[in-house]
Design a protein around this motif. Structure first.
Motif, PDB file in Angstrom:
ATOM      1  N   GLN A   1     -21.909  -6.726  16.140  1.00 54.19           N
ATOM      2  CA  GLN A   1     -21.788  -5.647  17.121  1.00 54.19           C
ATOM      3  C   GLN A   1     -23.103  -5.393  17.842  1.00 54.19           C
TER       4      GLN A   1
ATOM      5  N   ASP B   1     -16.942  -3.861  20.715  1.00 53.87           N
ATOM      6  CA  ASP B   1     -15.630  -4.502  20.814  1.00 53.87           C
ATOM      7  C   ASP B   1     -15.674  -5.981  20.425  1.00 53.87           C
TER       8      ASP B   1
ATOM      9  N   GLU C   1     -15.375  -9.520  18.544  1.00 52.75           N
ATOM     10  CA  GLU C   1     -14.324 -10.078  17.704  1.00 52.75           C
ATOM     11  C   GLU C   1     -14.891 -10.324  16.307  1.00 52.75           C
TER      12      GLU C   1
END
Length: 453
Positions: free
Chosen positions: A127, A133, A135
């Motif tokens: 992150q 967001d 994956e």
């Protein structure tokens, strides 16, 4: 730290950490019970050692739930590795009951400390590089696959090594004589695991880069521990579905205690020797990991066929209960047919637990707020550890035969029956409906922006 690692580098390091951490525990799976037996320990004493492991892990599960958020993932993971290093050394070389009990307790402490920091480091790193967001599923799935592979490989190797040492011309006898009885063939996998733990600690310290954390005083952390424990334990009282999940986790702990305590001795009786029994148990345990993985893979299909996640849990626990009942029914009989049925029962236990687990956790995550998710999982693990310890003590006091197996089967059957009444619990509740906060969540919010893992 000059900057966050890219996704691929973080994934590789996370997978490597998973392999290095779980490989030593896999190496100890097959020979542990048989080694304790060779040291002259009775089944009641062995059950006590396992209780020391489970109770230590249970006692530290909630207090350590947020420590990695406060002191850093790398620090907590390295501490877990050092505890496991000491534990495997004591169990591999110890002859006195208090040394063996201390080793098992240290192993439980390492288990509690290792719960979550590696996965949290991976999520933090990805992150930080790719945004909130990013994956995550691919890396987490590869970490889970690496864990299963390490356990399976370690179990096979840990079972084969004592047997291979016994093939040489009195090699095992010479090993014991050269070390005054400290090192037996069954000790070798433990000592090899201790060597791997050294590599694990060095890798964690050098490879898991993370930004510096703000200083936090230890007295504040200690004052927060009681509130964290109370808030976590209240989860089951607030929500009927969460209570079912926790009771099911406890039943699974009882079933796993039966498998861990009773299968090695049964394998040794079947083959006629401890070393060959370790090989057979290693093969069974490896097959169990495979069945568990298959069950997890089939969990979404099971939920679709059953009509809901709740019914899928009921089906999975019912399958596991049938497996333990088969093991109990064949405990008093010898012969090829009985052995084949028992092996099938062993596989059914793992298959059912693997199928039930994802549905249980899916239901749990829908009932707790994100800020309390880590603590909810710690409470779930706490329930498993406590019931495993209690069940192991009871099984150690029961006479050999079907009764210990049937006790584990009865626990799973009772848990399956909890899910026969369908309630309106599958609906998703508001995010803050059931909240509990880990120590790290509370402290981190006071010192830095962003929520804790």
């Amino acid at each position: 730290m000059t900057g966050p690692l890219d996704v691929h580098a973080a994934r590789r390091r996370y997978v490597t950490v998973c392999v290095l951490f779980w490989l030593p525990l896999g190496l100890s799976t097959a020979p542990l019970i048989l080694l304790l037996t060779e040291r002259g320990m009775a089944m009641a004493a062995i059950a006590g050692f396992f209780a020391a492991h489970s109770l230590t892990a249970a006692a530290l599960e909630l207090p350590t739930g947020g420590l990695s958020d406060v002191f850093g993932r790398r620090t907590v993971l390295a501490a877990a590795g050092l505890l496991n290093l000491a534990a495997l050394t004591l169990v591999g070389l110890g002859t006195a009951p208090w040394l063996l009990g201390l080793g098992m307790a240290l192993m439980g402490a390492g288990r509690a400390l290792s719960s979550g920091p590696a996965e949290a480091w991976y999520v933090d790193t990805v992150q930080a590089h790719s945004g909130p967001d990013a994956e995550l599923r691919t890396g987490l799935a590869r970490g889970g696959s690496a864990t299963s592979a390490a356990l399976a490989t370690g179990t096979l190797l840990g079972g084969a090594l004592p047997w291979l040492l016994g093939l040489g011309p009195a090699l095992g006898v010479r090993l014991g004589e050269a070390t005054s009885g400290l090192v037996l063939p069954l000790s070798v996998p433990m000592l090899l695991g201790a060597a791997v733990e050294i590599v694990f600690v060095l890798y964690v310290v050098t490879a898991l880069r993370e930004p510096p954390r703000p200083p936090v005083t230890l007295p504040y952390v200690l004052r927060s521990i009681p509130a964290t424990i109370v808030d976590g334990l209240r989860l089951g009282g607030r929500d009927a579905l969460v209570r079912r999940v926790l009771l099911s986790a406890g039943a699974a702990g009882g079933a796993l205690a039966a498998l861990e305590l009773l299968t090695p001795g049964r394998a040794a009786d079947l083959t006629g020797a401890s070393e060959s029994g370790a090989v057979l148990f290693a093969a069974l345990a490896c097959a169990g990991f495979i069945c568990s993985g298959i069950g997890s893979h089939l969990a979404p299909l099971t939920a679709r066929l059953a009509g809901s996640g709740e019914r899928a849990v009921m089906v999975g626990l019912g399958v596991s209960a049938s497996g333990l009942l088969l093991l109990g029914a064949t405990a008093a009989f010898a012969g090829v047919g009985s052995t084949v049925i028992a092996a099938g029962g062993y596989g059914l236990v793992h298959l059912g637990l693997g199928a039930a687990g994802p549905s249980e956790n899916d239901l749990l995550h829908r009932r707790v707020a994100s800020s309390g998710r880590a603590t909810a999982l710690s409470v779930q693990s706490l329930a498993l550890q406590l019931v495993a310890a209690l069940t192991g003590l009871i099984m150690g006091a029961l006479p050999p035969g079907p009764m210990p197996w049937l006790l584990g089967g009865a626990l799973l059957l009772a848990a399956a029956l909890l899910w026969t009444h369908r309630s309106a619990t599958a609906r998703r509740t508001p995010p803050d409906s059931v909240g509990c906060y880990a120590i790290g969540s509370d402290i981190s919010s006071r010192h830095r922006d962003g929520s804790a893992m």
